[in-house]
Motif scaffolding. Structure first.
Motif, PDB file in Angstrom:
ATOM      1  N   LEU A   1      38.702  87.109 -22.026  1.00 18.84           N
ATOM      2  CA  LEU A   1      39.633  85.975 -22.037  1.00 18.84           C
ATOM      3  C   LEU A   1      40.917  86.337 -21.304  1.00 18.84           C
ATOM      4  O   LEU A   1      41.441  85.566 -20.520  1.00 18.84           O
TER       5      LEU A   1
ATOM      6  N   GLU B   1      29.573  71.408 -32.390  1.00 15.03           N
ATOM      7  CA  GLU B   1      30.345  71.961 -31.271  1.00 15.03           C
ATOM      8  C   GLU B   1      29.425  72.349 -30.113  1.00 15.03           C
ATOM      9  O   GLU B   1      29.739  72.096 -28.951  1.00 15.03           O
TER      10      GLU B   1
ATOM     11  N   TRP C   1      34.435  90.761 -30.952  1.00 13.87           N
ATOM     12  CA  TRP C   1      35.557  89.867 -30.618  1.00 13.87           C
ATOM     13  C   TRP C   1      36.487  90.517 -29.614  1.00 13.87           C
ATOM     14  O   TRP C   1      37.063  89.860 -28.773  1.00 13.87           O
TER      15      TRP C   1
ATOM     16  N   PRO D   1      28.458  72.105 -38.529  1.00 10.58           N
ATOM     17  CA  PRO D   1      29.664  72.099 -37.682  1.00 10.58           C
ATOM     18  C   PRO D   1      29.489  72.879 -36.376  1.00 10.58           C
ATOM     19  O   PRO D   1      29.904  72.414 -35.310  1.00 10.58           O
TER      20      PRO D   1
ATOM     21  N   ALA E   1      41.280  68.756 -22.368  1.00 12.50           N
ATOM     22  CA  ALA E   1      42.182  69.883 -22.624  1.00 12.50           C
ATOM     23  C   ALA E   1      43.559  69.461 -22.127  1.00 12.50           C
ATOM     24  O   ALA E   1      43.701  68.401 -21.519  1.00 12.50           O
TER      25      ALA E   1
ATOM     26  N   ALA F   1      35.183  89.909 -26.228  1.00  8.54           N
ATOM     27  CA  ALA F   1      35.436  88.528 -25.809  1.00  8.54           C
ATOM     28  C   ALA F   1      36.908  88.321 -25.465  1.00  8.54           C
ATOM     29  O   ALA F   1      37.246  87.630 -24.512  1.00  8.54           O
ATOM     30  N   LEU F   2      37.781  88.957 -26.230  1.00  4.72           N
ATOM     31  CA  LEU F   2      39.221  88.833 -25.971  1.00  4.72           C
ATOM     32  C   LEU F   2      39.586  89.433 -24.618  1.00  4.72           C
ATOM     33  O   LEU F   2      40.374  88.859 -23.870  1.00  4.72           O
TER      34      LEU F   2
ATOM     35  N   ASP G   1      29.198  82.593 -30.608  1.00 11.33           N
ATOM     36  CA  ASP G   1      30.420  83.282 -31.023  1.00 11.33           C
ATOM     37  C   ASP G   1      31.660  82.647 -30.415  1.00 11.33           C
ATOM     38  O   ASP G   1      32.685  82.510 -31.061  1.00 11.33           O
ATOM     39  N   ARG G   2      31.560  82.328 -29.139  1.00  7.06           N
ATOM     40  CA  ARG G   2      32.745  81.826 -28.453  1.00  7.06           C
ATOM     41  C   ARG G   2      32.408  80.525 -27.752  1.00  7.06           C
ATOM     42  O   ARG G   2      31.586  80.494 -26.841  1.00  7.06           O
ATOM     43  N   ASN G   3      33.027  79.456 -28.198  1.00  6.41           N
ATOM     44  CA  ASN G   3      32.733  78.148 -27.606  1.00  6.41           C
ATOM     45  C   ASN G   3      34.045  77.457 -27.267  1.00  6.41           C
ATOM     46  O   ASN G   3      34.686  76.847 -28.115  1.00  6.41           O
ATOM     47  N   ILE G   4      34.457  77.561 -26.009  1.00 14.25           N
ATOM     48  CA  ILE G   4      35.734  76.952 -25.598  1.00 14.25           C
ATOM     49  C   ILE G   4      35.471  75.662 -24.812  1.00 14.25           C
ATOM     50  O   ILE G   4      36.128  75.371 -23.814  1.00 14.25           O
TER      51      ILE G   4
END
Lengths: 67, 425
Positions: free
Chosen positions: B17, B303, B10, B299, B370, B13-14, B361-364
């Motif tokens: 970001l 996504e 994470w 779920p 948005a 990933a951060l 892991d990361r789905n934005i």
């Protein structure tokens, strides 16, 4: 670790409280509300999971600065 | 499980970001390739059937292209699309009435801008929160089961007609507090507005069919409001009839303009998403088996399929001023298409964007948009999708597209207009 939510950016996607309910909750409008702004070490991974999945980049997980 | 490894994942990933959310400069750099006006028609059925390769092509070769229909700019990069969605003062949702779908006034809150839009969202958001939507989950689940009772033992169905079309409509009627007997009427009115081309009325212009259906919708809600005079009910219509903004009740026109939006936005989008999901799972039996064996993956799968399939491929905005995007000058008044679908598979925002991974892991993804116009019904949609996917796969775990047949998708919103499924009984 400290979690910060920029309420000006949050629009209520709800990804954080869906993925990490132990750290994030929803307010009446469905926007992010922190369970607690300071997270215990065992919850840091959850906090980060919620943060990286925010489509608005509204969440920051940072080191807590000692007073 | 090794928790320190998870944390470092994470953290990586951060860091990425943080990189991406750096303040955006006003003047993007780089010279794009010449704009090829006629090459891509994003409003064609061919494109809707398989848009992902074209998205990649547009992003790489022409991140700001021109629409083959109307000539308006099309933004394809994640960064540009998301930036535009967050600048409603430049990328306005106030649509020219020529784009109107049978409405006489703008739909609320979709076709108005902040700060006016924010006043409505403040009262509507709580009614569409995830918690609220869980309250009607049992009703939706029952509707799904009732629908499946009618065809599960047949061994075949047209997915749209049998399941994906009626399910969101019954959910809408529950939510609004309207009689289920009105299902047929609603489906007819909605289709006349969204797909007037498919109405077989000789010599009737598309705009006329839409206008007639629009009037039908206004009149229907007028009657529903009149029939309730004096009674209070804890459903959406009852809420709208008593809701206040800054101490003032909503006017009848406001109630109609909100109801119109809920009807138009709430039915087709979920139908389309269900069709995209089931088509993908019919064509990818291994992925389907994993969902059937582990419902907990649903779920995440929803996504991921919202990201990969992006049923609402594109959303429109109107420029309130001249602006430069990815080096291309755009003019005030131009109708801009924001390609959500392309944004959702942009490698600058997603690792391995072409890989469909239910445990990503990361789905934005921005399949629900948005910024301030984030889909009001996103939590309703997610609940309906989850319930539908659970109920369908419990009852019909193993299915395929009827051999020799090809699903057909409608342009704009990728709805499977023909999706014949078969399974053994």
């Amino acid at each position: 670790m400290k979690v910060r939510v920029d309420q000006k950016l949050c629009v209520g996607h709800g990804r954080c409280y869906e993925l990490a309910p132990e750290v994030y909750d929803e307010d009446e409008r469905g926007h992010c509300r922190l369970v607690a702004s300071s997270v215990a070490p065992e919850l840091v991974a959850s906090a980060q999971r919620g943060a990286v999945n925010c489509p608005e980049h509204a969440i920051r997980v940072e080191e807590e600065v000692d007073p | 499980m090794c928790s320190s490894r998870v944390v470092s994942k994470w953290e990586k990933a951060l860091a990425k970001l943080e990189d991406q959310s750096e303040e955006r400069t006003a003047e993007p750099v780089g010279t794009p390739d010449p704009v090829d006006a006629a090459s891509v028609n994003i409003f064609s059925a061919e494109f809707a059937a398989c848009p992902q390769p074209t998205y990649a092509n547009l992003r790489e070769k022409c991140p700001v292209s021109r629409s083959a229909i109307g000539g308006g700019p099309i933004l394809a990069k994640h960064e540009d699309v998301v930036w535009a969605l967050r600048q409603p003062e430049i990328f306005s949702s106030k649509m020219d009435m020529q784009l109107a779908m049978g409405t006489e006034r703008p739909m609320i809150p979709q076709q108005i801008d902040p700060p006016e839009q924010t006043r409505y969202r403040r009262i509507l958001d709580p009614r569409f929160s995830r918690k609220r939507m869980l309250e009607i989950e049992d009703d939706v689940r029952k509707s799904a089961r009732d629908l499946m009772d009618q065809f599960a033992s047949d061994g075949s169905c047209d997915f749209g007609e049998a399941f994906a079309i009626p399910l969101p409509c019954t959910a809408f009627l529950h939510l609004m507090g309207l009689p289920q007997e009105d299902l047929g009427l609603f489906l007819h009115l909605k289709d006349s507005i969204i797909r007037p081309q498919e109405q077989e009325q000789e010599g009737m212009a598309v705009q006329q069919i839409r206008a007639d259906a629009g009037r039908g919708i206004y009149e229907y809600f007028e009657r529903a409001i009149d029939a309730r005079a004096g009674q209070s009910k804890d459903d959406m219509l009852g809420f709208l009839m008593t809701a206040e903004i800054e101490g003032e009740r909503l006017t009848r026109e406001e109630i109609l303009d909100i109801s119109f939006l809920l009807l138009l936005a709430g039915l087709d989008t979920v139908t389309a998403t269900l069709g995209c999901n089931i088509t993908y799972l019919a064509e990818n039996p291994e992925a389907r088996r994993r969902l059937v064996e582990n419902e907990g993956l649903i779920p995440g799968a929803i996504e991921e399929l919202l990201r990969w399939e992006t049923p609402v491929m594109v959303v429109p905005r109107v420029l309130t001023q001249d602006v430069t995007v990815s080096g291309v000058d755009l003019r005030e008044g131009e109708l801009v298409s924001l390609l959500l679908g392309s944004s959702n598979i942009d490698p600058s925002a997603f690792d391995d964007p072409e890989l469909v991974d239910f445990e990503r892991d990361r789905n934005i993804h921005v399949a629900f948009g948005a910024g301030p116009h984030r889909c009001l019904g996103s939590h309703l949609a997610r609940m309906e999708l989850r319930v539908a996917m659970e109920e369908w796969h419990r009852r019909i775990p193993d299915y395929e597209i009827q051999p020799g047949e090809t699903p057909r998708f409608s342009p704009g919103i990728r709805e499977a207009r023909y999706l014949p499924l078969v399974w053994s009984v």
